[in-house]
Design a protein around this motif. Structure first.
Motif, PDB file in Angstrom:
ATOM      1  N   ARG A   1      -5.873   8.585  -3.239  1.00 39.15           N
ATOM      2  CA  ARG A   1      -6.984   8.028  -3.794  1.00 39.15           C
ATOM      3  C   ARG A   1      -8.042   7.616  -2.719  1.00 39.15           C
ATOM      4  O   ARG A   1      -9.418   8.009  -3.174  1.00 39.15           O
TER       5      ARG A   1
ATOM      6  N   TYR B   1      -9.309  -1.026   2.811  1.00 39.69           N
ATOM      7  CA  TYR B   1      -8.892  -1.165   1.394  1.00 39.69           C
ATOM      8  C   TYR B   1      -7.691  -2.267   1.557  1.00 39.69           C
ATOM      9  O   TYR B   1      -7.792  -3.144   0.488  1.00 39.69           O
TER      10      TYR B   1
ATOM     11  N   ILE C   1       0.739  -1.068  -0.035  1.00 37.33           N
ATOM     12  CA  ILE C   1      -0.174   0.109  -0.078  1.00 37.33           C
ATOM     13  C   ILE C   1       0.860   1.072  -0.045  1.00 37.33           C
ATOM     14  O   ILE C   1       1.877   1.566   0.678  1.00 37.33           O
TER      15      ILE C   1
ATOM     16  N   ASP D   1      -2.080   5.351  -3.005  1.00 36.67           N
ATOM     17  CA  ASP D   1      -3.446   4.415  -2.689  1.00 36.67           C
ATOM     18  C   ASP D   1      -4.052   5.414  -1.550  1.00 36.67           C
ATOM     19  O   ASP D   1      -5.344   5.597  -1.488  1.00 36.67           O
TER      20      ASP D   1
END
Length: 437
Positions: A9, A95, A2, A6
């Motif tokens: 976003r 995520y 990650i 990321d």
């Protein structure tokens, strides 16, 4: 892996400076726990200590949108700004969860840490396993734990709650595909009203990603609950018929039992730890662990500080159970104390987060009367009720500091001392004092 990209976003963040491809790794929220090249999430007012973190060479800082950021003197640092740091951490953890193949979510009133450690010890014989550390099992701890995972195959995740609405939030982040519920007792009942409401909240750990639900079939609420048919329910017990039942139980300092095809499984502690091992056996069989590996590794409990751990020094034997307390865990601790032959001292602190404290303390007093105890010491605002109904020698102190001032005059050498109470009563200070003599 990650990255900051990321994070920007997923969390609608803004790169203030630094490397957009920097890895988000080794997360922490306090400057006191700063990790070299780790990621600092400035939750709450902690963001104000970003300079301390940068001086300790953290590589990424996630901070709230603010104007009072001064990076003079700092080079090669990456700063990301977001609207809400905690929500960003939660969103990023959700995520990252999609890249973790197996998540085992563990909840219950007591036994989460012990169960987690036994599962970890067994599974690591065959898999790469990451496990909750430092009791990070709440609204901040669960996201931190998920973000700490590197290339492990299995995440063993403790999930704790203290009030309504918390478990659903955790479950949406963690999405455990295997759920373990150790028990439903009266812990945190003051925030829920009764055990049935605690059950309802804790079972929100089950989600659309869950395949297996593993429950303690000796717990009345878990045994009688009507689970949805889409989940495979696996039951374990000592007293009731179950998929995995302990047989030929020997209850001693080191206990033992048989289960299915595994004989003479050793338990490094009291009988109640058998439940934790049974839960671990249920999980292990889902991962196709051989019986021999289960038996060899279930005994290897990690040293869990302040959780019914035995400390021996040149003066005393201390049974340190000062991390938390409930009616059921007091019973368990007293049963374990009874295995020792030395003179017995019991130091009990207030049990917090209960409504019916008068009834609870009356029950504890009656239970204490069943044992041969040299001295009972109660500590706190409400536990003095125990002394009223206890028939043996007893004393009460307002706080643990007063106990430390007097305790050496009250106890005899070579005693075994049970120290048990809710963490906020700080009985661990008595443990540390006695152990450092």
């Amino acid at each position: 892996m990650i990255t900051v990209k990321d994070l920007i976003r997923v969390c609608n963040g803004k790169l203030l400076c630094g490397d957009i491809n920097a890895e988000i790794k080794d997360p922490f929220i306090s400057s006191l726990e700063a990790v070299f090249e780790g990621t600092f999430f400035g939750v709450g007012n902690n963001y104000k200590y970003y300079k301390d973190v940068l001086e300790k060479k953290a590589s990424v800082c996630v901070l709230p949108f603010t104007k009072d950021i001064n990076l003079r003197g700092f080079n090669n640092v990456t700063i990301v700004m977001v609207k809400d740091v905690l929500e960003a951490m939660r969103s990023l953890a959700a995520y990252k969860r999609r890249y973790i193949k197996n998540v085992i979510g563990i909840t219950g009133s007591v036994g989460k840490t012990t169960t987690s450690n036994i599962i970890k010890n067994i599974l690591k014989s065959k898999y790469k396993v990451f496990c909750t550390k430092k009791n990070r099992n709440g609204q901040i701890g669960v996201p931190l734990t998920i973000l700490s995972v590197k290339d492990e195959d299995v995440l063993v995740l403790e999930m704790g709650i203290s009030k309504e609405g918390e478990m659903e939030k955790l479950s949406l982040i963690a999405k455990p595909n295997i759920v373990v519920v150790t028990n439903i007792y009266s812990s945190h009942v003051e925030n829920f009203g009764d055990r049935k409401k605690i059950l309802k909240e804790k079972l929100k750990i089950i989600n659309n990603y869950t395949n297996y639900v593993i429950v303690n079939n000796d717990n009345d609420l878990l045994r009688n609950y009507k689970y949805k048919e889409e989940y495979k329910v696996i039951r374990y017990s000592i007293n009731n018929d179950s998929n995995y039942k302990a047989l030929n139980v020997v209850d001693d300092k080191i206990s033992s039992f048989d289960c299915n095809n595994i004989s003479n499984i050793k338990v490094n502690g009291p009988k109640d730890i058998i439940y934790n091992i049974l839960a671990a056996i249920c999980v292990s069989k889902l991962f196709n662990i051989d019986d021999t590996l289960i038996k060899d590794n279930s005994f290897l409990l990690d040293n869990e500080e302040h959780r019914l751990s035995v400390i021996k020094n040149k003066y005393f034997t201390i049974i340190d159970d000062s991390y938390n307390s409930s009616l059921e865990s007091v019973y368990n601790a007293l049963n374990y104390l009874d295995k020792f032959k030395e003179n017995k001292i019991v130091i009990l602190g207030d049990i917090l987060e209960i409504n019916n404290y008068k009834e609870t303390y009356n029950l504890i007093a009656n239970k204490l009367n069943e044992y041969k105890i040299e001295l009972l010491i109660t500590v706190g605002d409400k536990s003095k009720i125990i002394n009223k109904y206890y028939k043996g020698k007893s004393l009460h102190f307002k706080n643990e500091e007063l106990v430390r001032r007097k305790i050496l005059k009250l106890i005899s050498k070579d005693s075994v001392i049970l120290i048990k109470g809710s963490n906020r009563i700080k009985l661990f200070n008595i443990v540390n004092y006695l152990n450092n003599l």
